[in-house]
Scaffold this motif. Structure first.
Motif, short mmCIF file in Angstrom:
data_model
loop_
_atom_site.label_atom_id
_atom_site.label_comp_id
_atom_site.label_asym_id
_atom_site.label_seq_id
_atom_site.Cartn_x
_atom_site.Cartn_y
_atom_site.Cartn_z
N MET A 31 0.67 -1.39 -0.09
CA MET A 31 -0.02 -0.05 -0.02
C MET A 31 0.85 1.25 -0.01
O MET A 31 1.81 1.31 0.62
CB MET A 31 -0.94 0.15 1.30
N LEU A 32 0.56 2.10 -1.02
CA LEU A 32 1.51 3.41 -1.14
C LEU A 32 0.83 4.41 -0.12
O LEU A 32 -0.02 4.64 0.17
CB LEU A 32 1.48 4.00 -2.55
N THR A 33 1.94 5.10 0.72
CA THR A 33 1.64 6.12 1.37
C THR A 33 2.07 7.42 0.72
O THR A 33 2.75 7.33 -0.15
CB THR A 33 2.13 6.23 3.00
N HIS A 34 1.30 8.40 0.98
CA HIS A 34 1.62 9.90 0.43
C HIS A 34 2.25 10.86 1.00
O HIS A 34 2.01 10.90 2.06
CB HIS A 34 0.35 10.30 -0.25
N GLY A 35 3.42 11.21 0.50
CA GLY A 35 4.16 12.10 1.16
C GLY A 35 3.61 13.48 0.92
O GLY A 35 2.75 13.54 0.41
N VAL A 36 4.33 14.52 1.33
CA VAL A 36 4.04 15.91 1.18
C VAL A 36 3.99 16.17 -0.32
O VAL A 36 3.08 16.99 -0.71
CB VAL A 36 5.20 16.80 1.82
N LEU A 37 4.76 15.65 -1.09
CA LEU A 37 4.76 16.01 -2.68
C LEU A 37 3.71 15.24 -3.46
O LEU A 37 3.59 15.30 -4.77
CB LEU A 37 6.02 15.68 -3.11
N GLY A 38 2.86 14.24 -2.50
CA GLY A 38 2.15 13.46 -3.31
C GLY A 38 2.53 12.05 -3.97
O GLY A 38 1.89 11.53 -4.80
N SER A 39 3.80 11.76 -3.55
CA SER A 39 4.52 10.85 -4.08
C SER A 39 4.32 9.54 -3.11
O SER A 39 3.60 9.62 -1.95
CB SER A 39 6.02 10.95 -4.38
N ALA A 40 4.87 8.42 -3.29
CA ALA A 40 4.87 7.28 -2.43
C ALA A 40 6.11 7.47 -1.34
O ALA A 40 6.15 6.48 -0.62
CB ALA A 40 4.98 6.09 -3.17
N ALA A 41 6.59 8.59 -1.53
CA ALA A 41 7.67 8.69 -0.51
C ALA A 41 7.26 9.24 0.66
O ALA A 41 6.05 9.77 1.04
CB ALA A 41 8.56 9.86 -0.97
N PRO A 42 7.93 8.65 1.74
CA PRO A 42 7.57 9.02 3.30
C PRO A 42 7.90 10.70 3.46
O PRO A 42 8.69 11.33 2.72
CB PRO A 42 8.73 8.35 4.29
N TRP A 43 7.28 11.44 4.19
CA TRP A 43 7.48 12.71 4.29
C TRP A 43 8.65 13.24 4.55
O TRP A 43 9.32 14.12 4.35
CB TRP A 43 6.41 13.33 5.34
N GLU A 44 9.72 12.34 5.32
CA GLU A 44 10.93 12.57 5.32
C GLU A 44 11.75 12.91 4.16
O GLU A 44 12.73 13.73 3.91
CB GLU A 44 11.76 11.74 6.32
N ALA A 45 11.44 11.80 3.37
CA ALA A 45 12.27 11.98 1.92
C ALA A 45 11.91 13.17 1.02
O ALA A 45 12.51 13.93 0.41
CB ALA A 45 11.80 10.80 1.06
N ASP A 46 10.53 13.65 1.28
CA ASP A 46 9.90 14.96 0.61
C ASP A 46 10.47 15.76 1.19
O ASP A 46 11.15 16.98 0.44
CB ASP A 46 8.38 14.95 0.67
N LEU A 47 10.94 16.12 2.56
CA LEU A 47 11.43 17.42 3.23
C LEU A 47 12.75 17.34 2.78
O LEU A 47 13.26 18.46 2.49
CB LEU A 47 11.03 17.09 4.67
N MET B 264 20.18 11.44 5.24
CA MET B 264 20.81 10.43 4.20
C MET B 264 21.53 9.38 4.61
O MET B 264 21.46 8.00 4.06
CB MET B 264 21.61 11.21 3.35
N ALA B 265 22.58 9.50 5.57
CA ALA B 265 23.45 8.53 5.95
C ALA B 265 22.42 7.32 6.63
O ALA B 265 22.58 6.17 6.47
CB ALA B 265 24.42 8.79 7.05
N PRO B 266 21.59 7.65 7.49
CA PRO B 266 20.53 6.43 7.99
C PRO B 266 19.85 5.76 6.88
O PRO B 266 19.72 4.48 6.92
CB PRO B 266 19.61 7.15 8.92
N SER B 267 19.56 6.47 5.92
CA SER B 267 18.64 5.75 4.78
C SER B 267 19.55 4.91 3.89
O SER B 267 19.28 3.81 3.69
CB SER B 267 18.06 7.01 3.95
N PHE B 268 20.85 5.43 3.91
CA PHE B 268 21.69 4.73 3.06
C PHE B 268 22.16 3.53 3.86
O PHE B 268 22.12 2.55 3.19
CB PHE B 268 23.19 5.36 2.77
N TYR B 269 22.26 3.46 5.16
CA TYR B 269 22.69 2.27 5.94
C TYR B 269 21.53 1.40 6.22
O TYR B 269 21.72 0.00 5.98
CB TYR B 269 23.25 2.53 7.19
N ILE B 270 20.28 1.75 6.00
CA ILE B 270 19.02 0.74 6.14
C ILE B 270 18.80 0.42 4.66
O ILE B 270 18.45 -0.83 4.62
CB ILE B 270 17.92 1.73 6.70
#
Length: 151
Positions: free
Chosen positions: A1-17, A63-69
């Motif tokens: 199930m896609l969640t919608h970020g601030v920009l209306g994408s499937a990204a989490p709000w943190e990625a949009d920010l 970015m670093a946490p996202s990279f390592y995960i």
């Protein structure tokens, strides 16, 4: 199930920010370059230094946490997939761009470095770092598009 970020994408709000902050920093770097062209060197230095330091915070918090995960566990076996290859290129060039930015800030704006490590051609270093930073920003946008905008 896609969640919608601030920009209306499937990204989490943190990625949009993060994407929005990085885009604003890219614009700020261009404004800083214009300030230098107009010989407002102190304002230029403040603008560029603030962006480099803010970027360091964004790298550390987002970015670093996202990279390592998300990415590091998949290296090297998944590098044949553009999904991972673009993100890996973004990460690798991003580290180089941030280190170059920190070097320019230290060499041009402080007296911390020994004389043998100071820059002799500030303009070339600053332009090269700006170009590299914009390449990394474009790879970041490409990563966002590939990961979250299932086109």
């Amino acid at each position: 199930m896609l969640t919608h970020g601030v920009l209306g994408s499937a990204a989490p709000w943190e990625a949009d920010l993060t994407l929005l902050i990085e885009a604003m920093m890219g614009i700020a770097l261009l404004v800083g370059a214009v300030l230098a062209r107009r010989r407002h060197y102190h304002a230029h230095a403040c603008c560029q230094s603030a962006v480099v330091l803010l970027n360091l915070v964004v790298i550390g918090l987002a970015m670093a946490p996202s990279f390592y995960i998300q990415l590091e566990p998949k290296i090297p076996q998944a590098m044949r997939k553009s999904y991972y290859a673009i993100a890996a290129g973004h990460a690798a060039l991003g580290v180089i761009a941030e280190l170059a930015g920190l070097y320019v800030v230290l060499a041009a704006g402080t007296h911390i470095l020994p004389k043998c490590l100071l820059l002799t051609n500030y303009r070339a270093w600053m332009r090269a770092t700006l170009i590299l930073w914009w390449m990394v920003l474009r790879l970041g946008v490409a990563t966002y598009v590939r990961w979250y905008l299932h086109l």
